[in-house]
Design a protein around this motif. Structure first.
Motif, PDB file in Angstrom:
ATOM      1  N   GLU A 185       0.773  -1.322   0.067  1.00 51.93           N
ATOM      2  CA  GLU A 185      -0.092   0.013  -0.102  1.00 51.93           C
ATOM      3  C   GLU A 185       0.981   1.327   0.031  1.00 51.93           C
ATOM      4  O   GLU A 185       0.589   2.152  -0.705  1.00 51.93           O
ATOM      5  N   GLU A 186       1.828   1.239   0.944  1.00 53.12           N
ATOM      6  CA  GLU A 186       2.843   2.377   0.981  1.00 53.12           C
ATOM      7  C   GLU A 186       3.437   2.696  -0.445  1.00 53.12           C
ATOM      8  O   GLU A 186       3.867   3.678  -1.032  1.00 53.12           O
ATOM      9  N   ALA A 187       4.043   1.292  -0.993  1.00 51.91           N
ATOM     10  CA  ALA A 187       4.809   1.178  -2.089  1.00 51.91           C
ATOM     11  C   ALA A 187       3.864   1.845  -3.166  1.00 51.91           C
ATOM     12  O   ALA A 187       4.365   2.613  -4.113  1.00 51.91           O
ATOM     13  N   SER A 188       2.547   1.698  -3.290  1.00 48.31           N
ATOM     14  CA  SER A 188       1.756   2.222  -4.321  1.00 48.31           C
ATOM     15  C   SER A 188       1.585   3.721  -4.283  1.00 48.31           C
ATOM     16  O   SER A 188       1.503   4.418  -5.235  1.00 48.31           O
ATOM     17  N   ALA A 189       1.256   4.205  -2.936  1.00 48.76           N
ATOM     18  CA  ALA A 189       1.395   5.567  -2.691  1.00 48.76           C
ATOM     19  C   ALA A 189       2.371   6.344  -3.225  1.00 48.76           C
ATOM     20  O   ALA A 189       2.273   7.450  -3.801  1.00 48.76           O
ATOM     21  N   TRP A 190       3.669   5.839  -2.948  1.00 53.22           N
ATOM     22  CA  TRP A 190       4.874   6.428  -3.344  1.00 53.22           C
ATOM     23  C   TRP A 190       4.940   6.221  -4.717  1.00 53.22           C
ATOM     24  O   TRP A 190       5.512   7.306  -5.509  1.00 53.22           O
ATOM     25  N   HIS A 191       4.524   5.185  -5.530  1.00 52.52           N
ATOM     26  CA  HIS A 191       4.407   5.300  -6.980  1.00 52.52           C
ATOM     27  C   HIS A 191       3.442   6.300  -7.721  1.00 52.52           C
ATOM     28  O   HIS A 191       3.823   7.008  -8.248  1.00 52.52           O
TER      29      HIS A 191
END
Length: 600
Positions: A281-287
């Motif tokens: 979820e955090e990786a998606s937000a960063w992307h």
């Protein structure tokens, strides 16, 4: 005098963060966001530039501190001749306002406590107007900013400071809550400190339960992940490099920069750290933050952006602040945002490719942006730039920059091959091969048997350690092994890796700064890929040994003074720690194919 950098602990609410000294003083807090003006700027000056001290009013015989398990709740314990007291500091997950909660809890005996609150908006220069509200709270207002202090303890004003003296006995808990709000809005409503403590503990415990890392040093990896989450601006997903500005890379020096922004340079490392640890979820937000920030013409893409994606990060100097231990100037904003750094194009393309491989859900417009980036890079890859270290002055043909342009084409080609996108892939293959030949011919010094900092130079640069990690050449290549050997010979001090070649004489790198901790971990990663697991483990252990008692690390380490230097805590250092821990763990499970190789 300021505390040592490593004497600070971090608390935060995923929109801003505060630094709490071992002495019980909050010396740094920008409100309401990471990149806002500081209301406590004592870190870069004196207590008169803003701080919030809470400590025994009698001699302290022993101090200890810890985080509550896997949380960002900081407990500092003070022992005196009359008893012991615990100071519990935290910032609850943000509701309608941002709060700093300080709970003074009696552990044994009876201890006299002193409180000193010095609010100075505008980075330590603006003295607020202070008054009492009808319910007894203390209101401080200056310009756009407002804070309200609520506590059952009687406070008074002395010399433009709010002070209090009180006793706390065993079993007692006395709360202090400082809340921020815009001055044009109604005073923020009070919160229940006990409920806020429970909510904060629940938030972090639940978040940490998603971590999938099960290797060695799990406590340090978890603390690094918590730190990375704390440096994430929740509303947008942007991750700041550090919550501070102008903590010097060399104590007393001039290399003092504002790191309260989001660098594209860290993109792939960040995604790998999050994805490999279970935080999709955090990786998606960063992307998604990356995609929004880089939207527009690739020619206008910057190396860094604000937490909301802002592009103008104008740099100015706060001349009234004397700086951390006299290190001047104190800089606000960062002029390097306008530099050309070709490596960021490779980082962006690599980040998007890794996201796709990991099956993150990407925006439909991602590939269109990638095609535009590669098309632009085809025209500018052979231009000089300012390099990964943001050198100010004339540009050069930095080897690491050129390698990352190779990465951009390589990942674009792999995306076409693996996911069937439409693109002029044959032209891209020709350019990829051309860049590889260019780097190997002009960026390799055969006499020293090493890649160098820039074309025509004989100096080294720690960023060239990433060549095997990004898949440019295998770690078994004699040129890579020669580069590792040259780094070991010329770029190490007391077992740590320097960022710049110490043989270089220039105003920018002399006197020599501390060792760059992320670079030390990059060497450990190169060792992993070369099959030197024992050397990698020893270097990893050396880096984590200089973390403070809370597991936090700054940008650099001065081994001569045995002190951390640079902005703190540093996201890139903690990201590198997470990734190297994964690399070591995976390599020990399967020595044949380390999972850290990024050229999937």
């Amino acid at each position: 005098m300021s505390s040592r950098i490593e004497d600070y602990g971090l608390i935060g609410d995923c929109e801003t963060a505060a630094l709490v000294g071992r002495d019980g003083s909050i010396d740094w807090l920008c409100w309401p966001a990471f990149d806002s003006d500081a209301c406590f700027a004592g870190l870069l000056g004196t207590h008169r530039n803003g701080r919030w001290l809470m400590a025994p009013a009698e001699e302290v015989t022993k101090t200890s501190r810890r985080y509550w398990d896997d949380t960002l709740i900081l407990e500092t314990r003070f022992e005196t001749a009359n008893g012991a007291v615990a100071l519990i500091d935290f910032m609850p997950p943000r509701g309608s306002a941002s709060d700093v909660v300080r709970l003074v809890r009696g552990v044994s005996g009876r201890v006299r406590i002193m409180m000193q609150l010095v609010i100075r908006f505008g980075f330590g220069i603006d003295i607020p107007w202070v008054k009492r509200t009808e319910d007894g709270a203390l209101l401080a207002i200056c310009g756009q900013d407002m804070t309200v202090l609520r506590t059952p303890v009687e406070t008074r004003g002395e010399d433009l400071t709010t002070v209090a003296d009180f006793w706390v006995g065993e079993g007692e808990t006395i709360p202090f809550v400082l809340t921020y709000g815009p001055s044009h809005l109604p005073v923020p409503k009070p919160i229940n400190p006990a409920d806020a403590l429970q909510a904060t503990e629940d938030f972090w415990t639940e978040w940490c339960s998603h971590c999938t890392y099960a290797g060695e040093h799990r406590d340090l990896v978890m603390r690094s992940l918590i730190t990375l989450k704390a440096l994430t601006y929740g509303p947008t997903g942007g991750i700041v490099a550090a919550p501070t500005t102008s903590l010097p890379e060399k104590l007393g020096g001039k290399r003092n920069w504002d790191y309260r922004f989001c660098w594209l340079r860290d993109a792939t490392f960040t995604l790998l750290a999050l994805m490999n640890s279970g935080y999709t979820e955090e990786a998606s937000a960063w992307h998604n933050w990356l995609l929004r920030a880089a939207a527009g013409s690739p020619a206008n893409m910057q190396i860094m952006y604000g937490i909301m994606g802002e592009r103008r990060l104008l740099e100015w100097e706060a001349g009234w602040l004397p700086g951390y231990e006299g290190a001047q100037p104190v800089r606000i904003g960062n002029a390097a945002h306008a530099q050309l750094q070709l490596d960021v194009y490779g980082e962006l393309m690599d980040a998007f490719h890794q996201s796709r491989v990991a099956k993150l859900k990407l925006d439909d417009g991602t590939w269109d942006l990638e095609r535009a980036v590669v098309q632009h890079l085809a025209e500018v890859w052979n231009h000089p730039d300012h390099g990964i270290w943001e050198r100010r002055g004339d540009g050069k043909h930095y080897v690491s920059s050129k390698v990352m342009t190779w990465v951009a084409f390589d990942r674009a080609i792999k995306s076409v091959e693996q996911f069937g996108f439409d693109a002029p892939v044959e032209r891209w293959r020709v350019l990829r091969d051309e860049i590889c030949r260019d780097v190997c011919e002009k960026g390799f010094d055969a006499r020293q048997n090493t890649f160098v900092e820039s074309y025509g130079s004989q100096l080294l640069d720690a960023s060239i350690l990433m060549l095997p990690a990004v898949g440019f050449l295998p770690a078994s290549d004699p040129r890579v092994l020669g580069t590792i050997a040259a780094i070991e010979q010329h770029m190490m001090r007391d077992g740590f890796v320097l960022r710049h070649d110490p043989r270089e004489i220039s105003d920018e790198v002399q006197p020599i700064e501390g060792a760059f901790l992320a670079c030390s971990l990059w060497l450990a990663d190169a060792y992993v890929l070369a099959g030197e697991l024992d050397k990698a483990q020893a270097l990893f252990d050396r880096v984590v040994s200089v973390a403070n008692d809370l597991g936090l690390l700054a940008e650099e380490y001065d081994s001569g003074l045995a002190r951390q230097t640079g902005n703190f805590p540093q996201a890139l250092t903690h990201i590198a720690l997470i990734n190297t821990a994964h690399n070591l763990s995976d390599a020990r499970k399967s020595a044949e194919k380390p999972a850290m190789q990024r050229s999937k």
